[in-house]
Design an enzyme around this catalytic site. Structure first.
Site, PDB file in Angstrom:
ATOM      1  NE  ARG A 230      33.524  28.548  34.963  1.00 46.54           N
ATOM      2  CZ  ARG A 230      32.520  27.712  35.144  1.00 46.54           C
ATOM      3  NH1 ARG A 230      32.629  26.760  36.060  1.00 46.54           N
ATOM      4  NH2 ARG A 230      31.419  27.800  34.434  1.00 46.54           N
TER       5      ARG A 230
ATOM      6  CD  GLU B 276      30.690  33.855  24.736  1.00 48.09           C
ATOM      7  OE1 GLU B 276      31.774  33.477  25.207  1.00 48.09           O
ATOM      8  OE2 GLU B 276      29.979  34.752  25.258  1.00 48.09           O
TER       9      GLU B 276
ATOM     10  CE  LYS C 278      32.125  27.063  30.413  1.00 47.19           C
ATOM     11  NZ  LYS C 278      31.013  27.982  30.383  1.00 47.19           N
TER      12      LYS C 278
ATOM     13  CG  HIS D 188      28.981  44.301  32.082  1.00 52.25           C
ATOM     14  ND1 HIS D 188      27.956  43.438  32.407  1.00 52.25           N
ATOM     15  CD2 HIS D 188      28.756  45.430  32.792  1.00 52.25           C
ATOM     16  CE1 HIS D 188      27.156  44.031  33.267  1.00 52.25           C
ATOM     17  NE2 HIS D 188      27.627  45.240  33.529  1.00 52.25           N
TER      18      HIS D 188
ATOM     19  CE  LYS E  17      31.139  31.127  36.225  1.00 51.12           C
ATOM     20  NZ  LYS E  17      31.770  32.315  35.615  1.00 51.12           N
TER      21      LYS E  17
ATOM     22  CG  HIS F 224      26.439  38.049  26.336  1.00 47.79           C
ATOM     23  ND1 HIS F 224      27.007  38.839  27.316  1.00 47.79           N
ATOM     24  CD2 HIS F 224      27.148  36.891  26.322  1.00 47.79           C
ATOM     25  CE1 HIS F 224      28.007  38.167  27.876  1.00 47.79           C
ATOM     26  NE2 HIS F 224      28.118  36.988  27.296  1.00 47.79           N
TER      27      HIS F 224
ATOM     28  CD  GLU G  81      34.987  33.099  37.204  1.00 51.87           C
ATOM     29  OE1 GLU G  81      34.086  32.445  36.641  1.00 51.87           O
ATOM     30  OE2 GLU G  81      35.048  34.327  37.188  1.00 51.87           O
TER      31      GLU G  81
ATOM     32  NE  ARG H 179      18.349  21.190  53.022  1.00 52.26           N
ATOM     33  CZ  ARG H 179      17.432  20.623  53.782  1.00 52.26           C
ATOM     34  NH1 ARG H 179      17.105  19.362  53.577  1.00 52.26           N
ATOM     35  NH2 ARG H 179      16.861  21.286  54.767  1.00 52.26           N
TER      36      ARG H 179
HETATM   37  N1  GLY Z   1      30.746  31.725  30.758  1.00 47.89           N
HETATM   38  C1  GLY Z   1      31.835  31.802  31.646  1.00 47.89           C
HETATM   39  C2  GLY Z   1      31.981  30.605  32.517  1.00 47.89           C
HETATM   40  O1  GLY Z   1      31.293  29.618  32.345  1.00 47.89           O
HETATM   41  O2  GLY Z   1      32.779  30.639  33.419  1.00 47.89           O
END
Ligand code: GLY
Length: 371
Positions: A245, A188, A230, A256, A146, A270, A240, A124
């Site tokens: 975000r 990026e 970021k 995409h 993420k 990518h 998000e 968990r």
């Molecule tokens: N790569 C997009 C994010 O981390 O939200």
């Protein structure tokens, strides 16, 4: 050395950027190694990072009396699967990993996403430390929590928000990164300037070549500035939900569709897709009268100057705007005539537009494709 805090209630952590950090790993990761006294430390890597850094990591750990055990995956997206996740979690269980332990992810986005998700479900939730080895992972995927695997239904559809306990970045590892991947990661970096920091974008137009050449000061500055942007965004909207975000997805909807059309293959990485996606987002914003044509041209020039694709015709695709729009609909699982789109009001001023007509996007793409 630069240290950037990702400020999240109860889950704050530091991102440390330091040339040579890997040699000093035992000291930098001391707090996360301590629970392994008398046991092996679990490291996840791919065959490339294992080959390149196993010895360096083991030497660094041995200075503080630790040793590592390795779970090694093949490079590439195929490792983000249920099958590999099952093998990894079985391995972690066999190693006796507890909720107070930390698993180390040494690799690019694939290794980080897979390891993070395994740690999200391990008993968990156990801890993990990201040691990203690609520019893309350093400035994007290792920060923000993420984690995910892919399934037949699509990429990253099974996952969790699970923040690392620390992100340890050694820019020197980028010296072994192929130039093409370096450029893809740089897309990026440019994204952070374009979406919210015009000054950083201006700095990149002057210093981008040094960043790509891995000139130490320029590279460290670019990584730190990207992560600071970021971290600010993630702290504001970790899951998000507010749209903040979502700004990090600038260039991703167009990108995409291009990745889908080129079969998610080496034909278009990518980061390259995101680069071209940002050019298209800028030009489409100009078409809507929201960004000046001059700023759209500056955006495209910064991308082209970095050796990234800035014209859709460069890809040699035989398709129509309507077909690319179908990929976007499929990605978002929506059959409606509109989609939320990240557009630009200027350099450093991205926003989420909710009134974009897909028929208009298709017509715009037809003109970009020369149809
Ligand atoms: N790569 C997009 C994010 O981390 O939200």
């Amino acid at each position: 050395m630069a240290v950037i805090n990702v400020a999240l209630a109860g889950r704050s952590y530091d991102v440390t950027i330091e040339a040579g950090l890997l040699d000093d790993l035992a000291r930098r990761a001391e707090a996360f190694l301590r629970s392994f006294a008398g046991r092996k430390v679990p490291f996840v890597a791919d065959t490339n990072t294992h080959r390149l850094y196993k010895e360096q990591v083991e030497t660094a750990l041995s200075m503080a009396g630790y040793s590592a055990d390795w779970f090694v995956v093949d490079p590439g997206e195929a490792a983000k699967s249920w099958a590999v996740l099952e093998r990894l979690t079985d391995w972690l269980l066999a190693m006796g990993v507890t909720r107070s332990d930390h698993v180390f992810a040494l690799g690019g986005g694939v290794v980080g996403d897979l390891t993070g998700f395994a740690c999200a479900v391990m008993k968990r939730g156990c801890g993990f430390v990201q040691i990203p080895t690609t520019l893309l992972a350093q400035v994007d995927s290792s920060v923000g929590g993420k984690t995910a695997i892919n399934t037949a239904a699509g990429k990253n559809l099974i996952g969790a928000f699970h923040q690392p306990a620390a992100v340890l970045i050694d820019p020197l590892v980028l010296n072994t990164l192929p130039d093409r991947e370096m450029r893809a990661g740089y897309a990026e970096v440019l994204k952070y300037g374009l979406l919210g920091d015009a000054e950083f974008f201006g700095w990149l137009t002057q210093n981008g070549k040094d960043v790509l050449a891995r000139e130490p000061a320029a590279l460290s500055h670019a990584i730190a500035a990207s992560i600071a942007e970021k971290a600010r965004i993630v702290a504001e909207d970790e899951r998000e939900t507010t749209g903040v975000r979502a700004l990090l997805n600038l260039g991703h909807t167009f990108g995409h569709a291009l990745e889908a059309e080129t079969g998610f293959s080496d034909r278009l990485l990518h980061g390259e897709a995101v680069a071209l996606g940002m050019v298209l987002a800028a030009r489409y914003s100009a078409r809507r009268g929201e960004m000046s044509a001059a700023d759209a041209a500056r955006s495209a020039a910064a991308i082209a100057d970095a050796g990234l694709p800035a014209e859709i015709t460069e890809l040699g695709m035989d398709c129509t705007g309507a077909r690319l729009v179908d990929h976007m609909r499929h990605d978002k699982k929506m059959e409606t005539g509109t989609l939320p789109f990240l557009l630009l009001r200027g350099i450093g001023a991205a926003y989420l537009a909710r009134d974009v007509e897909l028929a208009d996007v298709a017509a715009f793409l037809d003109s970009e494709l020369g149809l």
